[in-house]
Enzyme design. Structure first.
Site, short mmCIF file in Angstrom:
data_model
loop_
_atom_site.label_atom_id
_atom_site.label_comp_id
_atom_site.label_asym_id
_atom_site.label_seq_id
_atom_site.Cartn_x
_atom_site.Cartn_y
_atom_site.Cartn_z
N ASP A 15 0.83 -1.22 0.00
CA ASP A 15 0.00 0.00 0.00
C ASP A 15 0.86 1.27 0.00
OD1 ASP A 15 -2.02 -1.91 0.49
OD2 ASP A 15 -2.01 -1.53 2.64
N GLU A 223 -11.73 -0.38 -2.85
CA GLU A 223 -10.88 0.19 -1.79
C GLU A 223 -9.71 0.94 -2.44
OE1 GLU A 223 -9.44 -3.18 0.50
OE2 GLU A 223 -8.24 -3.93 -1.15
O1 FUB Z 1 -3.05 -3.56 3.65
C1 FUB Z 1 -4.32 -3.84 4.17
C2 FUB Z 1 -5.37 -3.56 3.16
O2 FUB Z 1 -5.15 -4.34 1.99
C3 FUB Z 1 -5.41 -2.14 2.64
O3 FUB Z 1 -5.92 -1.22 3.55
C4 FUB Z 1 -6.22 -2.37 1.43
O4 FUB Z 1 -6.28 -1.30 0.54
C5 FUB Z 1 -5.53 -3.60 0.85
O5 FUB Z 1 -4.38 -3.27 0.13
#
Ligand code: FUB
Length: 331
Positions: A15, A223
Site C-alpha cells: 500500500d 478500496e
Molecule cells: O493492507 C491492508 C489492506 O489491503 C489495505 O488497507 C487495502 O487497501 C488492501 O491493500
C-alpha cells in the site's frame, strides 16, 4: 523506466503512498508480517502492527533509506488491531499521518498522528477522527485546501454505513443493478485533525453519465483511493478488489463526479492491488505492490515502482501487472 523495480526486498511492505517532501520521495507503506492468522474475507490475515517510512532520491536506481519505525499500534490510545493503509500530508511545516485502525470493538476508524519531519516519529491523537469510518485514507493538497478520501468494502466495513451512519442491521450491499457503494471525501478542518464537513460520496459515472452499479465488479469502487491532478483535471484512482484491477476516473473538482476512464494496472500476483501516483523530476510513477517475492502469499506483499505514461488526450496507458522484462508472466 519501463520495467517495475522492487523497492525494498529486505522486508514485506504494501500500500505505498508516495509523496515529494523537501525535494525527496517519501514512501509511507503498510508493514506486512507473518502473524499466522488464516486468510478470510474480513482480511484478518492483514495483521499489521506498525509503520515505517522510506525515502529515495533516484527512483530508477537509487538506494532506498528505511527511516525506521514511525508509529506502533501500542502507542495509539484507542487501539484494537490491524494498522492498514495510511497517507501523509504536509501543512505549514508539520506532517500529518492518516491511518486505518480497528478499535477495541473491531470497528475501523481513521486516526491522525503528527510529526515535525516527514520521517517521524509521529505522535498519535488520543481519539480517532470524529465521524470517520472504514479504511484507506488518502489526502489531496489542492492549493492549500486539504481533502481526505477514504473507504473500502468487505473487510474495510464500508457496507456497514449509509449516509455516514452505522446501520443497526450491520449494513448490506446494494443490489447488483443499484448504484455502487462509493468512496467518501471530506474537506479537512484548518488544523488537519478533523473533518470540516460531513463526508460526501465520490460518485463514479460511466460514459453515459450513469453511476457505476454494484454488480459492475470490473469498474466499481472497492478500496485503495488515490487522487492526483494532471493538466488541471482530478484523477481519482482505486482498486476493484475482487476483480483485482486498478482503475481511474476523471473529474473537474475534488468532489467529482468522476467519469470512469479505464484500467491503470491489470491484476498482479496476489489478492490486493493498491497504489499511489506521483510526479517526480519530470516523470510520473505508479507505486504499487505484488506478492511475487513471498511466493504468492497474499498477506506478504512487496513494493514496486514503474513509470506511468499518459496519452496525448490525458488517458493513462494501461500497465500489465504480471509481465516481466522478457514478457513472461510471473508465478
Ligand atoms: O493492507 C491492508 C489492506 O489491503 C489495505 O488497507 C487495502 O487497501 C488492501 O491493500
Amino acid at each position: 523506466m519501463k520495467t517495475p523495480r522492487y523497492l525494498f526486498p529486505s522486508d514485506y511492505m504494501a500500500d505505498p503512498s508516495a509523496h515529494v517532501f523537501e525535494g525527496k520521495l517519501y514512501i509511507y507503506p503498510s508493514h506486512d508480517r507473518e502473524s499466522g492468522i488464516p486468510e478470510n474475507d474480513n482480511g484478518d490475515h492483514f495483521d499489521m502492527c506498525d509503520y515505517h517510512v522510506l525515502s529515495l532520491e533516484d527512483v530508477e536506481n537509487g538506494e532506498v533509506t528505511d527511516h525506521g519505525k514511525i508509529l506502533d499500534v501500542k502507542d495509539i490510545a484507542w487501539t484494537g488491531r490491524q494498522l492498514w493503509d495510511s497517507d501523509v500530508a504536509e501543512k505549514n511545516g508539520k506532517y500529518y499521518l492518516y491511518f486505518s485502525l480497528k478499535n477495541k470493538n473491531d470497528v475501523f476508524h481513521l486516526g491522525v498522528a503528527i510529526s515535525d519531519t516527514p520521517y517521524g516519529k509521529f505522535v498519535p491523537q488520543e481519539n480517532p477522527v470524529k465521524g470517520s469510518y472504514s479504511i484507506d485514507p488518502c489526502v489531496l493538497n489542492d492549493n492549500g485546501e486539504y481533502y481526505i478520501y477514504f473507504g473500502g468494502i468487505w473487510g474495510g466495513q464500508l457496507q456497514r454505513y449509509r449516509d455516514n451512519k452505522a446501520q443497526e442491521s450491520g449494513g448490506a450491499f446494494p443490489a447488483d443493478n443499484e448504484p455502487a457503494l462509493c468512496a467518501k471525501v471530506a474537506k479537512l478542518r484548518d488544523d488537519m485533525l478533523e473533518f470540516a464537513e460531513m463526508p460526501r460520496d465520490v460518485v463514479l459515472l460511466d460514459e453515459n453519465g450513469k453511476p457505476l452499479t454494484q454488480g459492475d465488479a470490473e469498474r466499481r469502487f472497492f478500496e485503495a483511493s488515490w487522487i492526483h491532478k494532471y493538466n488541471g483535471k482530478y484523477y481519482f484512482s482505486y482498486s476493484t478488489g475482487d476483480t483485482h484491477l486498478l482503475c481511474y476516473a476523471i473529474g473537474d473538482n475534488p468532489y467529482g463526479p468522476f467519469i470512469y476512464k479505464g484500467v491503470i494496472l491489470t491484476p498482479v500476483v496476489g489478492w490486493t492491488t493498491h497504489h499511489s501516483i506521483v510526479e517526480y523530476r519530470g516523470k510520473w510513477y505508479l507505486f504499487h505492490h505484488d506478492c511475487v517475492p513471498s511466493g504468492g502469499k497474499t498477506w506478504l506483499r512487496s513494493m514496486k515502482v514503474v513509470e506511468l505514461e499518459y496519452n496525448p488526450d490525458g488517458t493513462i496507458k494501461t500497465i500489465q501487472g504480471k509481465k516481466q522484462e522478457n514478457n513472461t508472466v510471473e508465478i
